[in-house]
Each structure stands twice: as structure tokens, then as C-alpha cells.
Design a protein around this motif. Structure first.
Motif, PDB file in Angstrom:
ATOM      1  N   GLN A   1       0.823  -1.212   0.000  1.00 24.43           N
ATOM      2  CA  GLN A   1       0.000   0.000   0.000  1.00 24.43           C
ATOM      3  C   GLN A   1       0.862   1.269   0.000  1.00 24.43           C
ATOM      4  O   GLN A   1       0.657   2.185  -0.802  1.00 24.43           O
ATOM      5  CB  GLN A   1      -0.907  -0.033   1.241  1.00 24.43           C
ATOM      6  CG  GLN A   1      -1.906   1.109   1.296  1.00 24.43           C
ATOM      7  CD  GLN A   1      -2.730   1.062   2.598  1.00 24.43           C
ATOM      8  OE1 GLN A   1      -2.490   0.226   3.466  1.00 24.43           O
ATOM      9  NE2 GLN A   1      -3.685   1.966   2.704  1.00 24.43           N
TER      10      GLN A   1
ATOM     11  N   ARG B   1       2.488   1.875  -3.274  1.00 23.94           N
ATOM     12  CA  ARG B   1       1.614   2.508  -4.288  1.00 23.94           C
ATOM     13  C   ARG B   1       1.630   4.024  -4.096  1.00 23.94           C
ATOM     14  O   ARG B   1       1.675   4.782  -5.063  1.00 23.94           O
ATOM     15  CB  ARG B   1       0.186   1.951  -4.176  1.00 23.94           C
ATOM     16  CG  ARG B   1       0.035   0.575  -4.827  1.00 23.94           C
ATOM     17  CD  ARG B   1      -1.424   0.158  -4.993  1.00 23.94           C
ATOM     18  NE  ARG B   1      -2.117  -0.070  -3.725  1.00 23.94           N
ATOM     19  CZ  ARG B   1      -2.056  -1.216  -3.029  1.00 23.94           C
ATOM     20  NH1 ARG B   1      -1.331  -2.249  -3.487  1.00 23.94           N
ATOM     21  NH2 ARG B   1      -2.722  -1.339  -1.898  1.00 23.94           N
ATOM     22  N   TRP B   2       1.630   4.474  -2.838  1.00 25.18           N
ATOM     23  CA  TRP B   2       1.741   5.911  -2.571  1.00 25.18           C
ATOM     24  C   TRP B   2       3.044   6.450  -3.153  1.00 25.18           C
ATOM     25  O   TRP B   2       3.071   7.491  -3.816  1.00 25.18           O
ATOM     26  CB  TRP B   2       1.697   6.181  -1.047  1.00 25.18           C
ATOM     27  CG  TRP B   2       2.175   7.568  -0.706  1.00 25.18           C
ATOM     28  CD1 TRP B   2       1.431   8.711  -0.738  1.00 25.18           C
ATOM     29  CD2 TRP B   2       3.510   7.945  -0.340  1.00 25.18           C
ATOM     30  NE1 TRP B   2       2.227   9.791  -0.407  1.00 25.18           N
ATOM     31  CE2 TRP B   2       3.509   9.342  -0.160  1.00 25.18           C
ATOM     32  CE3 TRP B   2       4.701   7.243  -0.156  1.00 25.18           C
ATOM     33  CZ2 TRP B   2       4.663  10.050   0.206  1.00 25.18           C
ATOM     34  CZ3 TRP B   2       5.842   7.938   0.217  1.00 25.18           C
ATOM     35  CH2 TRP B   2       5.808   9.342   0.396  1.00 25.18           C
TER      36      TRP B   2
ATOM     37  N   ALA C   1       4.855   5.276  -5.579  1.00 23.62           N
ATOM     38  CA  ALA C   1       4.814   5.268  -7.049  1.00 23.62           C
ATOM     39  C   ALA C   1       3.940   6.413  -7.580  1.00 23.62           C
ATOM     40  O   ALA C   1       4.324   7.120  -8.525  1.00 23.62           O
ATOM     41  CB  ALA C   1       4.299   3.915  -7.545  1.00 23.62           C
ATOM     42  N   ASP C   2       2.766   6.584  -6.966  1.00 27.45           N
ATOM     43  CA  ASP C   2       1.853   7.661  -7.393  1.00 27.45           C
ATOM     44  C   ASP C   2       2.525   9.022  -7.232  1.00 27.45           C
ATOM     45  O   ASP C   2       2.452   9.883  -8.112  1.00 27.45           O
ATOM     46  CB  ASP C   2       0.576   7.637  -6.543  1.00 27.45           C
ATOM     47  CG  ASP C   2      -0.269   6.400  -6.837  1.00 27.45           C
ATOM     48  OD1 ASP C   2       0.005   5.720  -7.861  1.00 27.45           O
ATOM     49  OD2 ASP C   2      -1.184   6.106  -6.043  1.00 27.45           O
ATOM     50  N   GLU C   3       3.137   9.205  -6.065  1.00 25.13           N
ATOM     51  CA  GLU C   3       3.810  10.458  -5.745  1.00 25.13           C
ATOM     52  C   GLU C   3       4.908  10.749  -6.782  1.00 25.13           C
ATOM     53  O   GLU C   3       5.034  11.870  -7.292  1.00 25.13           O
ATOM     54  CB  GLU C   3       4.402  10.336  -4.331  1.00 25.13           C
ATOM     55  CG  GLU C   3       4.984  11.589  -3.752  1.00 25.13           C
ATOM     56  CD  GLU C   3       3.941  12.567  -3.237  1.00 25.13           C
ATOM     57  OE1 GLU C   3       2.723  12.260  -3.292  1.00 25.13           O
ATOM     58  OE2 GLU C   3       4.339  13.661  -2.804  1.00 25.13           O
TER      59      GLU C   3
ATOM     60  N   ARG D   1       5.202   9.663  -9.840  1.00 27.56           N
ATOM     61  CA  ARG D   1       4.657  10.013 -11.155  1.00 27.56           C
ATOM     62  C   ARG D   1       4.106  11.434 -11.149  1.00 27.56           C
ATOM     63  O   ARG D   1       4.315  12.202 -12.078  1.00 27.56           O
ATOM     64  CB  ARG D   1       3.559   9.019 -11.558  1.00 27.56           C
ATOM     65  CG  ARG D   1       4.149   7.732 -12.096  1.00 27.56           C
ATOM     66  CD  ARG D   1       3.095   6.768 -12.614  1.00 27.56           C
ATOM     67  NE  ARG D   1       3.577   5.405 -12.446  1.00 27.56           N
ATOM     68  CZ  ARG D   1       3.207   4.584 -11.477  1.00 27.56           C
ATOM     69  NH1 ARG D   1       2.300   4.969 -10.588  1.00 27.56           N
ATOM     70  NH2 ARG D   1       3.722   3.380 -11.403  1.00 27.56           N
ATOM     71  N   GLU D   2       3.431  11.790 -10.038  1.00 27.16           N
ATOM     72  CA  GLU D   2       2.803  13.096  -9.936  1.00 27.16           C
ATOM     73  C   GLU D   2       3.812  14.236 -10.047  1.00 27.16           C
ATOM     74  O   GLU D   2       3.496  15.320 -10.543  1.00 27.16           O
ATOM     75  CB  GLU D   2       2.064  13.172  -8.592  1.00 27.16           C
ATOM     76  CG  GLU D   2       1.051  14.270  -8.498  1.00 27.16           C
ATOM     77  CD  GLU D   2       0.338  14.253  -7.142  1.00 27.16           C
ATOM     78  OE1 GLU D   2      -0.213  13.189  -6.765  1.00 27.16           O
ATOM     79  OE2 GLU D   2       0.384  15.289  -6.457  1.00 27.16           O
TER      80      GLU D   2
END
Lengths: 392, 392
Positions: free
Chosen positions: B12, B15-16, B18-20, B22-23
Motif C-alpha cells: 500500500q 503505491r503511494w 509510485a503515485d507520488e 509520477r505526480e
């Protein structure tokens, strides 16, 4: 030898004791704790209580063949010798088999000599449960084995005129000093303490030495210090138990530590002084290296015992005759024995013989046949000497 | 925090991450050990490997909220700040989340930085089993979580130009010295030993002190002695584990004792000298008081690590600017960290911030928001300084 008190094996050897007593003309009495008294009447027919030779026939669960047993077997051999030679003492003389001396099955040592001396209430003794089966008590086993006698277990119910006990030393001193007989002057005082040290768990890699509160380091310094102080006092200090929390690990300072301390000295006063010095050393250590919190409890306090000079004198004369003045050693008992309790109620002493390497409570416990025989001879000579002394 | 490596909770937070990444316009790479690299391209478009800021997001089963986590969160905050301000470094710069640093679930600390550095074979790492379920391995969990990347886990597969790691100190030194930043010079050398002392069980009441072979007394003196010697060398010596036979009792000298010794020093040479002095002191103690038999084994040998002067210099300049020359402290890491492995393959150093009372691996682990922010600012300033240095 595995002969737990009041077990079937114990009942079997007690039948031997009773048969032997009757065969050599002794009168057998069993008291309310199952203590067995075999009495050979003296020629004076005096009502004065008998000169007793006592010890115990029970053993540890994995014990030896001498501890206690030697004292009872030698007492019976003394009585048999008197019987066979037709020798009559002035006063009554006899043998005693004390119940549950070891405290191995019913967890109180010297239980029945303790009741006899009035130090342990008989109801408490009867209630004691078998350590592996709480449904079995001393009283239920006494009843089952037919050993719950009518005579009160007390120094009034069955008084003794004196108590002599032959025993293996259970220590290495006689062997080391090459002496064949130890004449026991008494039993040393001892106290047992438990110490708890509270510190702070910490990472061994990231916590500087001066920022630690390390309970194991403090315990280590205390154990070493108690040893140094005991040497200065000529006493003993021993730690056999030390515990850390179960989550202890190589790279973590433990959060707490507990250890037991056993201190001993022949003199009560010296023991008290030694305790004072040890405790102040521990307090000082607790304040070092960042500091730990020390708490302690006195678990056992057993004062020193001095045996009777008349009994000691009788053994000395016997030993002088048997091995010469250089062949025996005055010695202080380090362990507890039935004679410690009897000495509170009648003149008492003990005769020690060497045991191999001091080993006891172990199948390898050993005393040479020659030393067993010498001990029995010293016991015979001492009780006859004492019988003469009583006459004067 | 309870976030065991490669658990669902770990997936979990990944995923944060990875998202961060990319953002804020970073390129994400996951290697064959699940190590995650978020890279922000430099304006020079140089193929040289990125300046990395790394640590780990996994925790102990009952851990704190800062150990490892602070370093990754701060790295992402640095990247986000650069992104939001439109600041472009010369060289690539990025963040790394190393897999299973704690070794709490799969029992090898710093597992995946160890594989990356070439010190731990990847097959061995993959085979490591969950300590509470042997049917689960690192590889099976990497596959289950979709974290078994294509890129080789190695300094060749994903090389780094430098590695900076912000971390809580996990010790009390900064707090005690009232410093807000520790600049880590390296990691101290450490060795772990197990010692076994064979003595002779004996009755505490009947065995004179000079006829004993007391393993616990010897161990106590050794533990105390190792502490004295460590103080002389300015190193550390710690014993957190000591075991006696289970049948130990208050009135019996134990037959044997074992204990662990953890010794540490920033210098390999000093550690070797310290070890020599400790061992000869132990041999001497083993010969005292009747004597015991001592045997020992070296269980772990971890040499000292020296971090790179260029990285240290970059942090020093950042710290001078933020807290002044008196506000920071050169410090040596007592614990292991991913940077210890990265330092074998690229210039590395660490930035420490204070943690309350030195407590770590515990829910009470705490670093003030101000110190977290200061550490993140030092990290940012240091990597920008280093980026400038690379350009020169």
C-alpha cells in the motif's frame, strides 16, 4: 538411590529398619511424623532419655547412596555390635530415622526433626503436598504406609538425651586437607536474598556507555563484589540463579535483571556485618555507569548453630584414639541436617567423613568402605564415651 | 507502525510512493528485489547515474513512525519541492525505497541494499523465508505483490552517483549534546562473540570459595572487565544475553554459563586491539578462583565503514548554513543502515536528527516536526550542493 520420603521404596527400607531393630532386641517407636526410634535399654534402667544416633533414609530423586543412609546404617551397626558383644550401656541408647529430611518430595527440608524440635507446626507439616501430585500430602502418605504413629512428634513426646549424626561431608574440605574425620562444631548461618535491577533497554550500537542503565553490567559487578567481600570476611557468597527478560538479545541492553545471593558465615555477627558491606557495595554499584534501580528481599534467614561441647568432646576423644590428633579436623557444616534441629532440644553434634570430590545429591556420591567403617567406629566410640560422661 | 516488508501494508505505501513519483514527474524503476527508484532528470541530460536520497519504508512489527520512513518521505518532499519550484539540478536526482531493511520479516537486515552492493547473492535473498511462515519467501511475496521488477538488482543494473540518507539517530547523543544535526562519518566496526564457561556444579554451603569452579562468577567478572576495557579504548562492549542451565538453583553453583559479547569501535585497528585485551583479560579471569574452562566463537564480524568526504562535505556546508558550526555534530553510526552497503559502490553519507531519549524500534519513537523539517532541509541543501560539486 531414588528413595523419596514415604514412597513405597521408603516403606520398604523402613521395614528393614524395624526388623533389624527387633532382631537386636530394640524397642521400636514410630511418632506422628513417621520418625522411627529404635531403643536399646541401658543397664541402669534410668528413665532419662536415650542417647540417640540419627539421620535419614530418604534421598533425592537422583541421589547418592551415603547422604543420610550412612548415619542410620552405622547407628544400626553400632546397636548390633553392642548386642552381639553383650555390651550394656549405662543409659538407653538408640537409632533414629527422621522422615523427609531431603525435602525433595514434600518441599521442606528436615521436616520431621523440625516438627520434633517444635519449630514446624505438625498441622503445617501434615498438609505439605507432594511436589508432583498436589492430591497427596504427608499425612495421607503416613496413613497409607501405616506410619502415622500414636506418640506425639515432639521433644516432649519422645525426648532425646543427646543426638549424634554420622554423615558424609558433602563438601571437598576433608579430602583436600587429607583428614579422615571432621568433627562438626555447628552449622554456619546463612541468608538468601533476591535482587532485582531495573535499567533501560537500549541499542548496544547507538547508546554510549555513560548514557546506559545496564542492569546486567550492574548485576555482574555486584556478583563479583559479593565474592571479594566474602573472601575478606572468611565467609561464602554465591549466586547460582540469574535471569534476564526472555526477549534479551545480543545487541540490546536488557531492561532488567534478577539474581539470587546466598551468603554464609559460621558467626551470626560476622554474617550481619558481611551483609551490610555487600549491600552498601551494591548500592554504590547501582549508582555507577548512569545508574540502575536496585531492590531486594530477604528470602531466608537461618542463624548459626553451635553444637554441644560435651558431644564434641566425646567425638574428639574417639577421633584422637582412631586417627590421632592430626587426623581429624574441626569443621562447620555448610548444609542443613537433622542435628541442626535436635541441637535446639538436646546436646548434639555430627561426625563427617570424606566424600569423593565433595559430590553429593548425585549418583556419583561416594565414600570409601574404609571411611564408612571409620566413621561408624568413631560413632560407636563417641556414644560410649558420652554414656560414660552421663554416668559421672 | 507495523509495516513488515512486502506485506499488504508495505504494498500500500509503495503505491503511494509510485503515485507520488509520477505526480512530480519522476521516472519509476523497480528492480528484482522490489527496490524502488524514482528519478528526476537533470538539465544536463548526462547519462551519469543519479544522486540518490534513500532509506526504507518497512518497519519492525511494533516499530516507530520515523526509522527509515523519515528518509524516504523527506526524499520525496525534496523532489516535490524541486518540482513545484521548477528547479532543475544539473545531474539526475532521485529517491530510493530499499526493500526489507529491517530484517524483521525476512531475517536479514539491509537485505536489498546488500544485494544491490553485490554482498548478498540474489538467489539467497529470494529464498529467505518469512520468520513466521516458512512457505512464504521473499521471491513469492515479490511476485504476489507485483514487485519483481525486470531491472537487475545491482550497482550495475541501476547504478547510483551518490547516496544520501536522512535518518533518526536511534541513540541519545544528539539530544544529550543539544545538537540538531548529526553528520555521519561512517559506521563503527563491530564483532559479536559467544562465550561458554564450563565449571563444576557444587553446594554453595559446603564448597569453600577456593575449591570452586564457578562459571557465573567468572562470567560476571568478564562482563565487568569488558566494560572497563571498552572505556579505556573509547569503544563499546555490551552483554545482553547470559544463560545458565535450566536446573540452576539458589544454593547450587551452576555447572556452566554462556554469554554474548558485542564490541564496537569506529576504527578496525582499535577494535582488534580491544578484542585482544578483552580476550586476554578473560583468559586471566578463567584461571582465577579455582579455574573454569573458557571457549568462545566469533559469530559476526562487521568492519568499520567510512563515508565519502565529498558527501560529508556537502552535508557540512548545508548544516553550517542551517544551524551554524556549533549546531551540528560529527557522529558515527552505531546501527546498520542501507547507506553502509551503498557506500561500497558510490559516495554516501547520512544525516541524523535527534530522536527522543534515543528510543527506536518502539511505538514511542519520536522526532519533533521541527527536527524532521530541519533534516529534510539539510538533505535538500546537501544534494543541491553535491550536484554543484559534480558539475565542477
Amino acid at each position: 538411590m531414588a528413595r523419596l520420603a514415604l514412597s513405597d521404596a521408603d516403606a520398604q527400607v523402613r521395614r528393614w529398619f524395624a526388623d533389624e531393630a527387633r532382631e537386636i532386641g530394640c524397642e521400636l517407636t514410630v511418632d506422628q511424623m513417621g520418625n522411627m526410634f529404635a531403643k536399646r535399654r541401658g543397664r541402669s534402667r534410668s528413665p532419662a532419655p536415650m542417647t540417640a544416633m540419627g539421620s535419614h533414609l530418604d534421598t533425592q530423586p537422583r541421589g547418592g547412596r551415603y547422604d543420610g543412609i550412612l548415619g542410620v546404617v552405622a547407628a544400626m551397626e553400632v546397636l548390633r555390635t553392642l548386642h552381639e558383644r553383650g555390651y550394656h550401656t549405662q543409659y538407653d541408647i538408640g537409632a533414629v530415622n527422621w522422615t523427609n529430611e531431603e525435602g525433595a518430595r514434600f518441599p521442606k527440608s528436615m521436616l520431621s526433626s523440625g516438627v520434633w524440635a517444635g519449630d514446624i507446626p505438625i498441622e503445617k507439616a501434615w498438609e505439605l503436598a507432594d511436589i508432583s501430585d498436589p492430591s497427596i500430602t504427608v499425612k495421607s502418605e503416613l496413613e497409607r504406609q501405616g506410619l502415622l504413629g500414636q506418640v506425639a512428634c515432639s521433644h516432649d513426646g519422645y525426648p532425646l538425651g543427646a543426638h549424634f549424626e554420622l554423615h558424609i561431608e558433602q563438601g571437598p574440605i576433608l579430602q583436600e586437607r587429607k583428614k579422615r574425620i571432621g568433627i562438626v562444631q555447628g552449622a554456619q548461618a546463612y541468608r538468601w536474598f533476591s535482587f532485582t535491577i531495573a535499567g533501560q533497554d537500549a541499542h548496544t550500537g547507538t547508546t554510549p556507555l555513560d548514557m546506559r542503565h545496564d542492569p546486567l553490567l550492574a548485576a555482574a559487578k555486584m556478583i563479583a563484589s559479593s565474592n571479594v567481600i566474602a573472601k575478606q570476611f572468611g565467609g561464602l557468597a554465591s549466586t547460582g540463579v540469574l535471569r534476564l527478560p526472555t526477549n534479551s538479545s545480543t545487541n540490546t541492553i536488557a531492561s532488567s535483571a534478577t539474581f539470587m545471593l546466598d551468603i554464609r558465615h559460621p558467626s551470626d555477627e560476622a554474617l550481619a556485618d558481611m551483609q551490610g558491606e555487600i549491600l552498601s557495595s551494591f548500592e554504590k554499584i547501582a549508582g555507577e555507569d548512569g545508574g540502575v534501580r536496585l531492590s531486594w528481599r530477604l528470602d531466608t534467614d537461618s542463624p548459626a548453630v553451635k553444637f554441644h561441647p560435651d558431644c564434641i568432646g566425646a567425638v574428639e576423644r574417639a577421633a584422637d584414639k582412631l586417627v590421632g590428633p592430626g587426623g581429624w579436623l574441626p569443621i562447620v557444616s555448610g548444609a542443613g541436617h537433622d542435628s541442626v534441629y535436635t541441637s535446639r532440644r538436646c546436646p548434639s553434634t555430627m561426625i563427617f567423613v570424606p566424600c569423593k570430590d565433595g559430590v553429593s545429591h548425585h549418583p556419583e556420591e561416594y565414600c570409601t568402605p574404609e571411611d564408612c567403617a571409620l566413621g561408624a567406629q568413631a560413632l560407636l566410640d563417641a556414644v560410649l564415651d558420652y554414656d560414660q560422661m552421663r554416668r559421672r
